[in-house]
Design a protein around this motif. Structure first.
Motif, short mmCIF file in Angstrom:
data_model
loop_
_atom_site.label_atom_id
_atom_site.label_comp_id
_atom_site.label_asym_id
_atom_site.label_seq_id
_atom_site.Cartn_x
_atom_site.Cartn_y
_atom_site.Cartn_z
N TYR A 137 -39.41 27.52 62.44
CA TYR A 137 -40.58 26.75 62.82
C TYR A 137 -40.33 26.06 64.15
O TYR A 137 -39.19 25.80 64.52
N PRO A 184 -34.70 26.64 55.07
CA PRO A 184 -34.45 25.72 56.18
C PRO A 184 -33.24 24.83 55.89
O PRO A 184 -33.07 24.35 54.77
N LYS A 221 -32.99 20.64 61.69
CA LYS A 221 -33.84 20.62 62.87
C LYS A 221 -33.02 20.18 64.07
O LYS A 221 -32.06 19.41 63.92
N HIS A 271 -33.50 17.93 50.34
CA HIS A 271 -33.71 19.18 51.06
C HIS A 271 -33.63 20.37 50.11
O HIS A 271 -32.78 20.40 49.21
N THR A 320 -36.92 24.12 63.82
CA THR A 320 -36.34 24.16 62.48
C THR A 320 -35.71 25.54 62.29
O THR A 320 -36.31 26.56 62.62
#
Length: 537
Positions: free
Chosen positions: A412, A443, A446, A500, A428
């Motif tokens: 992303y 993911p 970032k 996460h 990301t």
């Protein structure tokens, strides 16, 4: 064009890799020549229609649409082909008619410069919305469907009941629309015999390991080499034809003419492309950042040749002359490679040195304190291992030095702030994981710094050209095993995290470098990060 448009739509909506392969195989099986060959070329990136430029397409629409309205529409949609296909209004009385992909490509290839404008206008008038979109994506080379050349080759193998390695062997000796290839795949002809030898062969890859994975392995069964921080290449001189390929099969000969000129041997070798000086010269090996000055160039200046001289550090040999020695054990191939390198230009070739060790503990100490900063770990190779395509488990391992550097895939992107407000600069990234036998990206962090302004331009352009979904200000980009963008991420530590999805949280991640030489499938796995938790840098 209708069936090609349907294929594009279904590929975009099919996230699973095996599903995409089945769609492609069915299309190749049911579509006649030459349309299927041109579709294959479009997906693989080997189709060139240089007579149609984006400016021409925009100007054609502006003949029928207010310019201000066009800019508003284009800004909202974000894609030229999609904007034109939706906004195009054929004149009254023009009967719609489907145009086959093969007919469209061949008409464009035959058209002179003065004829292209009217030809494209006529085809846009006769095609429906999805057909126009497919045509425009075809001529601009902007396909973003989560498919790649490798995926297409695997679909061809499934269609014809062949090994993908056979197709890769033929690939560089054939051209669109690949008629001999499809005749062979459909059983109507023998395997093509190429006038131009196909010299690229699938490379052998290593499995990542950590110290705990070495238990049960006998050090005496393995040779160790330093893992150098360059790019993996295959160099061939077959039948007088000299070619340099990246490990994904892309030809990069034009960027390294001195290597091509110096390849006086006959055969195919596997090695690492580096810049600086060989071990047989007095010049030190330069960093990956220096190597990047030479990558992705169609031509290279004399100054670049002087400032960043390239060489190949030999790892292995696939063919000695015309003899295929991949089935031979590593120790035998090593002797053949050593003899070849010894006779080659000392400025352009050297042999990757073996690292002497007797225990894994000794090798670990050497790995942790290598003799050159360009070394990023060690490679372990079974002495009796043949050279086999792909990532076989057991014969080759890679043991990286830095515990807090991993390869990840961009997933992303979002625009930045201040002077970066016009760039996609917040990224990301993710790594691979497996759940219920399905491999997917998750993911893991970032980052919005670590790259240079020039690298930001590359990342921003990739996002703009490869957006597949929009979530407000966030753009999802292509992130498939064979299509996407790999970055090396550096970070200072890992902790477990329930917040996460990946279960891990990075401390101070940054993008250390861009890795366009790597396929997304070669990025790291979540298990690698989980094993790093608790480690100290």
């Amino acid at each position: 064009m209708k069936t090609f448009a349907e294929l594009l739509d279904r590929l975009v909506l099919t996230p699973q890799r095996n599903g995409k392969i089945r769609l492609l195989a069915d299309y190749f099986r049911s579509t006649p020549d030459p349309s299927r060959g041109y579709a294959l070329a479009a997906i693989a990136g080997t189709l060139s229609l240089n007579t149609v430029k984006p400016a021409l397409i925009r100007d054609l629409l502006l003949e029928r649409m207010d310019e201000v309205l066009f800019h508003y529409s284009y800004d909202y949609v974000g894609d030229l082909a999609e904007t034109v296909s939706l906004a195009w209004e054929p004149p009254e009385g023009v009967a719609p008619a489907d145009i086959s992909l093969g007919e469209a490509v061949e008409r464009l290839q035959r058209a002179g410069r003065s004829e292209v404008r009217s030809l494209v206008r006529d085809m846009l008038d006769r095609l429906d919305t999805s057909g126009r979109f497919a045509l425009l994506k075809l001529v601009t080379g902007g396909l973003r469907i989560g498919a790649s050349a490798r995926l297409a080759k695997q679909a061809l193998a499934e269609m014809g009941g062949k090994e993908v390695g056979e197709i890769e062997t033929l690939w560089h000796g054939l051209a669109p629309p690949y008629l001999p290839l499809f005749l062979w795949l459909t059983g109507q002809a023998e395997m093509p015999v190429l006038k131009t030898p196909a010299v690229f062969h699938s490379v052998m890859l290593a499995t990542p390991i950590g110290e705990g994975d070495l238990e049960g392995l006998n050090p005496a069964d393995f040779a160790a080499e330093w893992k150098w921080d360059g790019i993996r290449v295959q160099l061939a001189n077959v039948g007088g034809l000299r070619r340099l390929y990246s490990r994904s099969g892309d030809e990069i000969s034009a960027a390294f003419p001195e290597i091509i000129e110096a390849a006086d041997f006959s055969g195919v070798i596997d090695g690492e492309l580096l810049v600086g000086g060989t071990m047989r010269s007095n010049r030190a090996t330069a960093t990956f950042a220096d190597l990047q000055q030479r990558l992705n160039r169609k031509t290279v200046s004399r100054k670049l040749l002087e400032d960043y001289p390239a060489f190949v550090r030999g790892y292995d040999i696939l063919f000695s002359g015309e003899r295929d020695i991949r089935p031979e054990p590593f120790r035998v191939r090593r002797e053949a490679l050593s003899a070849l390198i010894e006779a080659a230009s000392p400025q352009h070739f050297d042999l990757s040195p073996l690292v002497a060790f007797s225990t894994w503990e000794e090798l670990d100490r050497l790995r942790s304190d290598p003799p050159d900063p360009v070394i990023e770990g060690v490679m372990l190779k079974r002495l009796d291992s043949p050279y086999v395509a792909g990532r076989a488990k057991g014969p080759w391992f890679k043991w990286k030095r830095a515990p807090f550097n991993i390869d990840a895939v961009l997933m992303y992107a979002q625009r930045g702030h201040g002077k970066r407000s016009s760039y996609y600069s917040d990224f990301t990234f993710g790594v691979w994981t497996e759940s219920e036998s399905v491999t997917s990206l998750v993911p893991i962090g970032k980052a919005y710094f670590g790259f240079t302004d020039a690298e930001l331009e590359i990342l921003d352009q990739f996002v703009r050209n490869n957006t597949v979904e929009r979530f407000g200000p966030v753009r999802a980009v292509r992130a498939e095993p064979d299509a996407g963008f790999v970055v090396e991420v550096a970070f200072e530590g890992l902790n477990r995290s329930t917040r996460h999805k990946s279960g891990v949280a990075m401390r101070f991640p940054r993008i250390a470098r861009l890795r366009p030489d790597k396929l997304p499938r070669d990025a790291d796995r979540l298990e690698t990060l989980q094993a790093m938790i608790g480690m100290k840098a």
